[in-house]
Write a protein that holds these residues in place. Structure first.
Motif, PDB file in Angstrom:
ATOM      1  N   THR A 361      14.496  53.863  52.459  1.00  0.00           N
ATOM      2  CA  THR A 361      15.788  53.926  53.149  1.00  0.00           C
ATOM      3  C   THR A 361      16.850  54.680  52.358  1.00  0.00           C
ATOM      4  O   THR A 361      17.978  54.827  52.827  1.00  0.00           O
ATOM      5  CB  THR A 361      16.313  52.507  53.422  1.00  0.00           C
ATOM      6  N   THR A 362      16.533  55.142  51.170  1.00  0.00           N
ATOM      7  CA  THR A 362      17.580  55.695  50.298  1.00  0.00           C
ATOM      8  C   THR A 362      18.147  57.026  50.800  1.00  0.00           C
ATOM      9  O   THR A 362      19.303  57.334  50.555  1.00  0.00           O
ATOM     10  CB  THR A 362      17.060  55.854  48.865  1.00  0.00           C
ATOM     11  N   THR A 363      17.351  57.817  51.494  1.00  0.00           N
ATOM     12  CA  THR A 363      17.890  59.059  52.057  1.00  0.00           C
ATOM     13  C   THR A 363      18.961  58.749  53.091  1.00  0.00           C
ATOM     14  O   THR A 363      20.017  59.384  53.130  1.00  0.00           O
ATOM     15  CB  THR A 363      16.770  59.894  52.693  1.00  0.00           C
ATOM     16  N   ALA A 364      18.678  57.750  53.945  1.00  0.00           N
ATOM     17  CA  ALA A 364      19.674  57.349  54.940  1.00  0.00           C
ATOM     18  C   ALA A 364      20.934  56.825  54.261  1.00  0.00           C
ATOM     19  O   ALA A 364      22.053  57.041  54.744  1.00  0.00           O
ATOM     20  CB  ALA A 364      19.088  56.292  55.872  1.00  0.00           C
ATOM     21  N   ALA A 365      20.767  56.133  53.117  1.00  0.00           N
ATOM     22  CA  ALA A 365      21.940  55.643  52.372  1.00  0.00           C
ATOM     23  C   ALA A 365      22.783  56.801  51.866  1.00  0.00           C
ATOM     24  O   ALA A 365      24.022  56.766  51.935  1.00  0.00           O
ATOM     25  CB  ALA A 365      21.472  54.765  51.214  1.00  0.00           C
ATOM     26  N   ALA A 366      22.129  57.842  51.352  1.00  0.00           N
ATOM     27  CA  ALA A 366      22.868  59.015  50.888  1.00  0.00           C
ATOM     28  C   ALA A 366      23.568  59.705  52.053  1.00  0.00           C
ATOM     29  O   ALA A 366      24.730  60.134  51.942  1.00  0.00           O
ATOM     30  CB  ALA A 366      21.926  59.978  50.180  1.00  0.00           C
ATOM     31  N   LEU A 421      26.735  52.548  53.575  1.00  0.00           N
ATOM     32  CA  LEU A 421      25.655  52.802  52.621  1.00  0.00           C
ATOM     33  C   LEU A 421      24.727  51.595  52.529  1.00  0.00           C
ATOM     34  O   LEU A 421      23.500  51.736  52.593  1.00  0.00           O
ATOM     35  CB  LEU A 421      26.229  53.145  51.253  1.00  0.00           C
ATOM     36  N   LEU A 422      25.292  50.405  52.390  1.00  0.00           N
ATOM     37  CA  LEU A 422      24.463  49.214  52.237  1.00  0.00           C
ATOM     38  C   LEU A 422      23.685  48.905  53.519  1.00  0.00           C
ATOM     39  O   LEU A 422      22.527  48.472  53.465  1.00  0.00           O
ATOM     40  CB  LEU A 422      25.324  48.021  51.838  1.00  0.00           C
ATOM     41  N   ALA A 423      24.299  49.153  54.683  1.00  0.00           N
ATOM     42  CA  ALA A 423      23.591  48.927  55.948  1.00  0.00           C
ATOM     43  C   ALA A 423      22.396  49.873  56.063  1.00  0.00           C
ATOM     44  O   ALA A 423      21.291  49.471  56.435  1.00  0.00           O
ATOM     45  CB  ALA A 423      24.538  49.112  57.128  1.00  0.00           C
ATOM     46  N   ALA A 424      22.630  51.139  55.738  1.00  0.00           N
ATOM     47  CA  ALA A 424      21.543  52.113  55.815  1.00  0.00           C
ATOM     48  C   ALA A 424      20.434  51.777  54.827  1.00  0.00           C
ATOM     49  O   ALA A 424      19.245  51.958  55.112  1.00  0.00           O
ATOM     50  CB  ALA A 424      22.077  53.514  55.550  1.00  0.00           C
ATOM     51  N   ALA A 425      20.798  51.266  53.653  1.00  0.00           N
ATOM     52  CA  ALA A 425      19.809  50.951  52.629  1.00  0.00           C
ATOM     53  C   ALA A 425      19.006  49.709  52.952  1.00  0.00           C
ATOM     54  O   ALA A 425      17.841  49.590  52.548  1.00  0.00           O
ATOM     55  CB  ALA A 425      20.504  50.773  51.283  1.00  0.00           C
ATOM     56  N   LEU A 426      19.583  48.749  53.689  1.00  0.00           N
ATOM     57  CA  LEU A 426      18.954  47.450  53.897  1.00  0.00           C
ATOM     58  C   LEU A 426      18.433  47.226  55.315  1.00  0.00           C
ATOM     59  O   LEU A 426      17.742  46.234  55.562  1.00  0.00           O
ATOM     60  CB  LEU A 426      19.958  46.341  53.564  1.00  0.00           C
ATOM     61  N   ARG A 427      18.707  48.167  56.225  1.00  0.00           N
ATOM     62  CA  ARG A 427      18.312  47.967  57.618  1.00  0.00           C
ATOM     63  C   ARG A 427      17.521  49.183  58.128  1.00  0.00           C
ATOM     64  O   ARG A 427      18.059  50.043  58.826  1.00  0.00           O
ATOM     65  CB  ARG A 427      19.530  47.713  58.494  1.00  0.00           C
ATOM     66  N   PRO A 428      16.256  49.255  57.802  1.00  0.00           N
ATOM     67  CA  PRO A 428      15.466  50.409  58.234  1.00  0.00           C
ATOM     68  C   PRO A 428      15.354  50.537  59.740  1.00  0.00           C
ATOM     69  O   PRO A 428      15.121  51.630  60.256  1.00  0.00           O
ATOM     70  CB  PRO A 428      14.094  50.154  57.595  1.00  0.00           C
ATOM     71  N   GLU A 429      15.549  49.434  60.450  1.00  0.00           N
ATOM     72  CA  GLU A 429      15.441  49.493  61.908  1.00  0.00           C
ATOM     73  C   GLU A 429      16.530  50.349  62.539  1.00  0.00           C
ATOM     74  O   GLU A 429      16.432  50.733  63.718  1.00  0.00           O
ATOM     75  CB  GLU A 429      15.490  48.079  62.503  1.00  0.00           C
ATOM     76  N   LEU A 430      17.578  50.687  61.748  1.00  0.00           N
ATOM     77  CA  LEU A 430      18.617  51.561  62.279  1.00  0.00           C
ATOM     78  C   LEU A 430      18.081  52.942  62.655  1.00  0.00           C
ATOM     79  O   LEU A 430      18.698  53.671  63.428  1.00  0.00           O
ATOM     80  CB  LEU A 430      19.752  51.714  61.264  1.00  0.00           C
ATOM     81  N   VAL A 431      16.907  53.293  62.099  1.00  0.00           N
ATOM     82  CA  VAL A 431      16.322  54.587  62.444  1.00  0.00           C
ATOM     83  C   VAL A 431      16.017  54.671  63.940  1.00  0.00           C
ATOM     84  O   VAL A 431      15.984  55.767  64.515  1.00  0.00           O
ATOM     85  CB  VAL A 431      15.045  54.833  61.607  1.00  0.00           C
ATOM     86  N   LEU A 432      15.827  53.527  64.584  1.00  0.00           N
ATOM     87  CA  LEU A 432      15.528  53.518  66.006  1.00  0.00           C
ATOM     88  C   LEU A 432      16.728  53.935  66.844  1.00  0.00           C
ATOM     89  O   LEU A 432      16.582  54.223  68.037  1.00  0.00           O
ATOM     90  CB  LEU A 432      15.047  52.135  66.442  1.00  0.00           C
ATOM     91  N   ARG A 433      17.925  53.960  66.235  1.00  0.00           N
ATOM     92  CA  ARG A 433      19.127  54.384  66.957  1.00  0.00           C
ATOM     93  C   ARG A 433      19.400  55.880  66.784  1.00  0.00           C
ATOM     94  O   ARG A 433      20.356  56.404  67.362  1.00  0.00           O
ATOM     95  CB  ARG A 433      20.343  53.611  66.453  1.00  0.00           C
ATOM     96  N   ARG A 434      18.602  56.543  65.978  1.00  0.00           N
ATOM     97  CA  ARG A 434      18.878  57.948  65.669  1.00  0.00           C
ATOM     98  C   ARG A 434      18.846  58.780  66.947  1.00  0.00           C
ATOM     99  O   ARG A 434      17.906  58.717  67.721  1.00  0.00           O
ATOM    100  CB  ARG A 434      17.864  58.462  64.649  1.00  0.00           C
ATOM    101  N   ALA A 435      19.880  59.601  67.123  1.00  0.00           N
ATOM    102  CA  ALA A 435      20.028  60.348  68.372  1.00  0.00           C
ATOM    103  C   ALA A 435      19.337  61.707  68.355  1.00  0.00           C
ATOM    104  O   ALA A 435      19.167  62.324  69.413  1.00  0.00           O
ATOM    105  CB  ALA A 435      21.514  60.549  68.674  1.00  0.00           C
ATOM    106  N   GLN A 436      18.943  62.191  67.202  1.00  0.00           N
ATOM    107  CA  GLN A 436      18.331  63.511  67.116  1.00  0.00           C
ATOM    108  C   GLN A 436      17.152  63.607  68.076  1.00  0.00           C
ATOM    109  O   GLN A 436      16.232  62.783  68.029  1.00  0.00           O
ATOM    110  CB  GLN A 436      17.873  63.768  65.684  1.00  0.00           C
TER     111      GLN A 436
END
Length: 487
Positions: A361-366, A421-436
């Protein structure tokens, strides 16, 4: 009738080739001969009664079972076997046959090779299409199942099972389109080119092509008999498609090891000694099948490259068995792959905590920091500093602010940036919301599935149209033969 013992050449080459070729070539040769005789009669190149006799004999030959033929050395190959049996069926000596008028074994072989490969490739394409449809169904179903994607065999970023499967389904859709294109190239008739220079007789090559379901005639009579690009393309496409599928099989082996998915029962083998084993050896077989197909392609390319730019067994006849085995293997590969995925279900996908622990998840955190104005390299360095201090699950607000001051010189990182940053680092399920649109977002994957299904369906509709044309050509040939026989 007894025949003399086979010569060394007959025993160790002609017999072996005959046994490999008869079951594949005899039936198409009979059909091609029917079309040829119909054309000769229509062009008044043979008398009507002679055409009727030959066509009646060819109808009888349809009932032959070439796989039961024994090579006795009395004739050279499958064609001359056909001519011998045709003369017997007509009740005349072979010297009174005109079935080979304005035709050579060269263009006949080239034509029946295309007819055999055409039918085989239709089967391969159907299996690719079925596998693609299964992958798309599974991609849609599992678009919300988060897993870790890997690069260089190391955990990289969160994605979903659906996203991975949709990616492979896109490859399958592309391969289906490539097979359809190959079929279009294959479905050009070389018949009428004779040895390579054609004939002065007023034949109608287009008529023969139409009766056999070919869409057009090869433009140049030399290319018609000596060309081998369509043969190399067949071997290469099979090797390419199976190599891609083997990569998917290797990835699936890992998923099974990590228990993200479970091997379907019918694809599982046990151990001879270890009671707990559930061996997914079908995946190993798929990888091996891809390797054998690559070897077939190498053999085809080597033989074609060793031939002259003229009629040569190296480039045409001698590669057929490799192509037939390659097509058979490709069909079985995709039938196995589609059947496996149809029954594959998630077992224990990684938990959010497990995904976070991998660092995926660290890339999403960055990226979260860049949305608050930090340059990417600075954000990357901040998160890198945090990673070196401990796993993401241990990071605190204070850690994030200290890293920003130490690495990026940011003394007052706002609260929203820290939270993101902390949400992105700790919640990988957020990738399911990605709009790309091409990414792993749940809605995005389902949109990808719909688009790919439309593309695959369009390809398969074109293939269905080809099958219908072949069916119609068979019916037209059947009618033309029956009418001539009745005269």
């Amino acid at each position: 009738m007894t025949h003399p013992p086979l010569t060394t050449y007959q025993q160790h080459h002609l017999r072996v080739v005959f046994e490999h070729h008869a079951a594949h070539l005899y039936g198409p040769m009979v059909k091609a001969s029917e079309a040829h005789v119909v054309m000769l009669a229509e062009q008044q190149l043979v008398p009507a009664d002679a055409a009727a006799r030959m066509l009646g004999g060819l109808v009888t030959l349809r009932k032959d079972q070439p796989e039961t033929f024994d090579y006795d050395g009395s004739v050279e190959d499958v064609y001359f076997t056909l001519e011998k049996r045709l003369a017997e069926a007509c009740g005349i000596p072979t010297g009174q046959l005109s079935v080979q008028l304005a035709r050579s074994r060269n263009d006949l072989d080239a034509g029946v090779f295309r007819m055999v490969l055409r039918e085989q490739l239709l089967g391969v394409l159907a299996a690719v299409g079925d596998a693609g449809a299964v992958l798309l169904d599974r991609a849609d179903r599992y678009a919300d199942v988060v897993v870790v994607g890997y690069t260089h065999r190391r955990p990289a970023q969160p994605t979903s099972i659906g996203h991975v499967l949709a990616g492979y389904a896109e490859a399958l859709a592309g391969q289906a389109a490539a097979y359809a294109s190959l079929l279009a190239e294959m479905n050009r008739s070389p018949l009428g080119s004779c040895a390579f220079a054609g004939t002065d007789l007023a034949i109608d090559s287009q008529r023969v092509a139409a009766l056999l379901g070919f869409d057009e005639v090869v433009v140049n009579s030399y290319e018609a008999t000596v060309g081998a690009d369509h043969l190399m393309r067949t071997a290469a496409l099979n090797a390419q498609a199976l190599a891609t599928g083997a990569r998917m099989a290797r990835t699936l082996m890992d998923w099974l090891t990590w228990e993200w998915v479970r091997t379907p029962e019918e694809f599982t083998q046990g151990s001879s000694i270890m009671p707990q084993k559930r061996n997914p050896v079908v995946l190993e077989h798929l990888v091996s099948m891809a390797g054998a197909t690559a070897a077939d392609a190498a053999s085809v390319y080597n033989n074609v490259g060793a031939a002259w730019w003229e009629d040569s067994n190296n480039a045409t006849t001698d590669v057929q068995v490799r192509l037939w085995e390659s097509n058979d293997r490709a069909y079985r590969f995709f039938a196995l792959l589609g059947g496996l995925f149809e029954r594959l279900e998630p077992l224990r996908p990684p938990t959010s905590e497990a995904i976070v622990a991998t660092g995926a998840t660290t890339t999403a955190a960055a990226d979260a920091l860049t949305r608050h104005g930090l340059p990417f390299r600075a954000a990357h360095s901040v998160v890198g500093h945090l990673v070196r201090s401990g796993p993401p699950a241990t990071w605190t607000d204070t850690d994030v602010r200290e890293a920003a001051r130490t690495v990026a010189g940011v003394d007052s990182l706002d609260d929203a940036a820290v939270r993101d940053l902390l949400a992105a680092a700790l919640r990988p399920e957020l990738v399911l919301r990605r709009a790309q649109p091409d990414g792993p977002g749940e809605a995005a994957v389902r949109a990808q599935v719909a688009r790919l299904r439309s593309s695959l369906d369009a390809t398969l509709a074109g293939v269905a149209a080809l099958r219908q044309r072949l069916h119609d050509a068979d019916a037209e040939l059947e009618t033309a033969v029956a009418e001539r026989v009745a005269q």
